[in-house]
Design a protein around this motif. Structure first.
Motif, mmCIF file in Angstrom:
data_model
loop_
_atom_site.group_PDB
_atom_site.id
_atom_site.type_symbol
_atom_site.label_atom_id
_atom_site.label_comp_id
_atom_site.label_asym_id
_atom_site.label_seq_id
_atom_site.Cartn_x
_atom_site.Cartn_y
_atom_site.Cartn_z
ATOM 1 N N ILE A 96 -35.470 -14.079 -2.408
ATOM 2 C CA ILE A 96 -35.394 -14.807 -3.684
ATOM 3 C C ILE A 96 -34.103 -14.382 -4.376
ATOM 4 O O ILE A 96 -33.886 -13.213 -4.643
ATOM 5 C CB ILE A 96 -36.591 -14.495 -4.603
ATOM 6 C CG1 ILE A 96 -37.908 -14.528 -3.824
ATOM 7 C CG2 ILE A 96 -36.644 -15.465 -5.772
ATOM 8 C CD1 ILE A 96 -39.078 -13.928 -4.592
ATOM 9 N N GLN A 102 -46.800 -17.080 0.567
ATOM 10 C CA GLN A 102 -46.694 -16.623 1.965
ATOM 11 C C GLN A 102 -48.078 -16.394 2.577
ATOM 12 O O GLN A 102 -48.330 -16.766 3.720
ATOM 13 C CB GLN A 102 -45.848 -15.347 2.063
ATOM 14 C CG GLN A 102 -44.364 -15.597 1.811
ATOM 15 C CD GLN A 102 -43.488 -14.384 2.124
ATOM 16 O OE1 GLN A 102 -43.918 -13.445 2.772
ATOM 17 N NE2 GLN A 102 -42.251 -14.422 1.662
ATOM 18 N N GLU A 142 -44.328 -15.849 -4.784
ATOM 19 C CA GLU A 142 -43.888 -15.854 -3.389
ATOM 20 C C GLU A 142 -44.938 -15.207 -2.466
ATOM 21 O O GLU A 142 -45.220 -15.718 -1.386
ATOM 22 C CB GLU A 142 -42.542 -15.119 -3.286
ATOM 23 C CG GLU A 142 -41.961 -14.992 -1.893
ATOM 24 C CD GLU A 142 -41.549 -16.323 -1.276
ATOM 25 O OE1 GLU A 142 -41.308 -17.291 -2.032
ATOM 26 O OE2 GLU A 142 -41.494 -16.397 -0.030
ATOM 27 N N THR A 197 -41.220 -20.714 -6.406
ATOM 28 C CA THR A 197 -40.029 -20.478 -5.599
ATOM 29 C C THR A 197 -39.877 -21.648 -4.635
ATOM 30 O O THR A 197 -40.864 -22.246 -4.208
ATOM 31 C CB THR A 197 -40.136 -19.167 -4.792
ATOM 32 O OG1 THR A 197 -41.352 -19.194 -4.035
ATOM 33 C CG2 THR A 197 -40.147 -17.958 -5.695
#
Lengths: 95, 486
Positions: free
Chosen positions: B220, B240, B236, B264
């Motif tokens: 990031i 994920q 994030e 993100t």
């Protein structure tokens, strides 16, 4: 080690150099020639030899931290293809 | 499944030099576009870089502050990529043999709730290297063209790369904050995040708890506040985990955080982008650091936050929390120490409480830094002295503080002018107690029938009748005596 045609094209792309199919073959031959040279050098025993990052055995001279450059924007921008509001203009790039 | 988060940070700190890293152009913020971009910065043919001694010195200072190894010989390399705000076609950076290698930062990570014990965590630093910043691209308002401002090109940066040692967004924020405190403390960076002087990239991956190998990471980019850093990592990580649990694989990518949506998002795919083809820059010779210079820089280092924290805990008896708060900035710690120096009978806890409490609240409200406090260390010490000798109760002290903040002046003068002296004449206090007991017969009855609460109500009444001037401890004693006696 030897380079494939695709390697040559990729290197050309990274360097932003336009290379035609014909030229690529020529570059492949010549680049592989350079690799041959590197291979001969790598055969030399360098144990105990310090790696060298510059051809001259000198140290970098340092400059005192002071502002010494005047504003010469006008002179620099006089030779730029296109400027506006003090900015250099370039074809649009956006990530 | 239980997941573990793995985070490493890359922080770009802009160095506090006057001029650029390889040219004599100014790096002052906010100048008209391209007025601080000289022939070296705009890469005219034939120009050569000359390294700024001030930039190297700041890197040495940082390396010493984190206990790192300083490479006595370090070299600059070219990092090749094409972008219009990088006129040379390469960024001068360090690749093999950076100036700083190793070192660590010990940080205090806050607990789940305010007031929870902090946990100490050591984050190892991989390396810190010198490099130049790029210019700025402005994509709007130029009828389909991009505007380029090269004022920032060549600004000296020290990029500080951590090991992937952090396991939560909170740890990452604690590390980033500690690093921010350190670089501003030693003066290598001004820490101004709005102006981009301290920019954070976070490498984030997840793995099943207990697995040894790291998961695939996504980076990031360019987080310019601690809040965004925390939000971006948390988003994030959730993303994920969801991807993996849905059977997808994580692709290595560079992502941007959108503060408006809190999400993100991946930038363009970077199949070629990481091939920077680094090689030693033939325009720059190896940089040699001599011992005398390093010693000189070492001697100029102030006492560091970690050292102060230890001293505050071990020698002044402060809590870990107090020690961290008081070393939040160098100005804060200096103020605290100045107050202690001014106190005839130094009371660290009392000074800490007032600085972290009323003073910090007043500073926040007025949006002032402690260095610009309206109440100087000497004035605050004067106020604390009157608390220590019993002249002021806590409540009266607050009134004196407020008067001092708004109108200035010394504590003694304010106490005198406003008649804020605590009442310690027991005859006077007894008289008030008698009145209060007479007027609150019911509370007196309740207390005598065993309701302890009624006692506090009576104390409150006495304090009120004395306009807050009665010494609370004395009121307690006298009231209890009177209630018990009759």
């Amino acid at each position: 080690m030897s380079l494939s045609i695709d390697d040559v094209k990729r290197i050309a792309k990274l360097a932003r150099i336009r290379v035609s199919e014909d030229e690529a073959a020529g570059y492949q031959t010549r680049l592989n020639g350079i690799f041959g040279l590197i291979e001969s050098m790598q055969a030399v025993d360098t144990a105990g030899v310090e790696p060298m990052s510059h051809a001259q055995d000198l140290a970098q001279r340092l400059r005192p931290d002071a502002v010494t450059e005047p504003n010469r924007r006008e002179a620099f921008q006089a030779i730029a293809p296109q400027v506006e509001d003090g900015l250099y203009l370039v074809p649009k790039v956006i990530e | 499944m239980q997941w573990e988060t793995v985070i490493g940070l890359e922080v770009h700190t802009q160095l506090t030099t006057q001029s650029k890293i390889f040219s004599g152009a100014s790096i002052a913020f906010g100048a008209e576009p391209n007025t601080q971009a000289c022939q070296v910065d705009i890469a005219l043919p034939g120009v050569l870089p000359v390294l700024n001694r001030g930039a190297v010195e700041r890197a040495i200072k940082f390396g010493l502050a984190i206990g790192a190894k300083l490479n006595r010989t370090n070299i600059f390399a070219r990092k090749n990529y094409f972008y219009p705000d990088l006129p040379k076609g390469y960024q001068i950076s360090q690749f093999e043999l950076p100036i700083v290698e190793g070192g660590a930062l010990t940080v205090q990570v806050e607990g789940d709730k305010p007031g929870d014990k902090t946990v100490e965590k050591t984050v190892r630093i991989t390396r810190a290297h010198l490099e130049e910043d790029a210019g700025k691209s402005l994509h709007e308002d130029f009828h389909g063209m991009t505007g380029i401002d090269l004022n920032r090109a060549g600004t000296p940066l020290l990029e500080i790369v951590s090991e992937p040692d952090m396991r939560s967004a909170r740890e990452a924020v604690a590390y980033a904050k500690a690093l921010h405190t350190l670089v501003t403390w030693i003066g290598t960076c001004d820490g101004n995040m709005q102006e981009g002087s301290f920019r954070v990239d976070a490498n984030v991956s997840v793995r099943p708890l207990g697995q040894k190998e790291f998961g695939t990471r996504r980076e990031i980019k360019n987080l310019n506040s601690f809040r965004f850093l925390e939000q971006a990592i948390n988003y994030e990580v959730r993303w994920q985990i969801e991807q993996i649990e849905d059977g997808h694989k994580i692709q290595q990518a560079t992502v941007l955080f959108n503060p408006d949506t809190g999400e993100t998002r991946a930038m363009r795919s970077k199949e070629d982008a990481h091939d920077y083809r680094y090689f030693p820059d033939p325009d720059l010779l190896p940089v040699k650091l001599d011992e005398a210079w390093i010693e000189q820089v070492k001697a100029s280092l102030p006492e560091l936050p970690e050292q102060k924290q230890t001293r505050y805990r071990d020698q002044l008896g402060l809590s870990a929390y107090d020690a961290i708060t008081l070393t939040g900035s160098r100005a804060m710690a200096e103020y605290f120490e100045a107050v202690l120096a001014e106190q005839a009978n130094p009371d660290a806890k009392l000074a800490a409480n007032w600085i972290m409490g009323d003073l910090s609240a007043a500073l926040n409200k007025a949006e002032l830094d402690i260095a610009d406090s309206r109440i100087g260390a000497g004035q605050l010490a004067g106020l604390l002295a009157r608390i220590q000798d019993g002249t002021l109760s806590g409540k009266l002290a607050k009134q004196v503080f407020e008067a001092m903040w708004s109108e200035g002046g010394e504590a003694d003068a304010i106490i005198e002018a406003r008649g804020l002296k605590q009442m310690s004449d027991s005859g006077e206090i007894e008289r008030i107690i008698d009145e209060v007991m007479a007027a609150n017969a019911r509370s007196v009855e309740e207390f005598r029938s065993g309701k302890e609460k009624a006692f506090n109500a009576l104390v409150g009444q006495v304090m009120k009748a004395s306009k807050g001037k009665a010494n609370p401890a004395q009121v307690n004693d006298l009231l209890r005596k009177k209630l018990g006696a009759s």
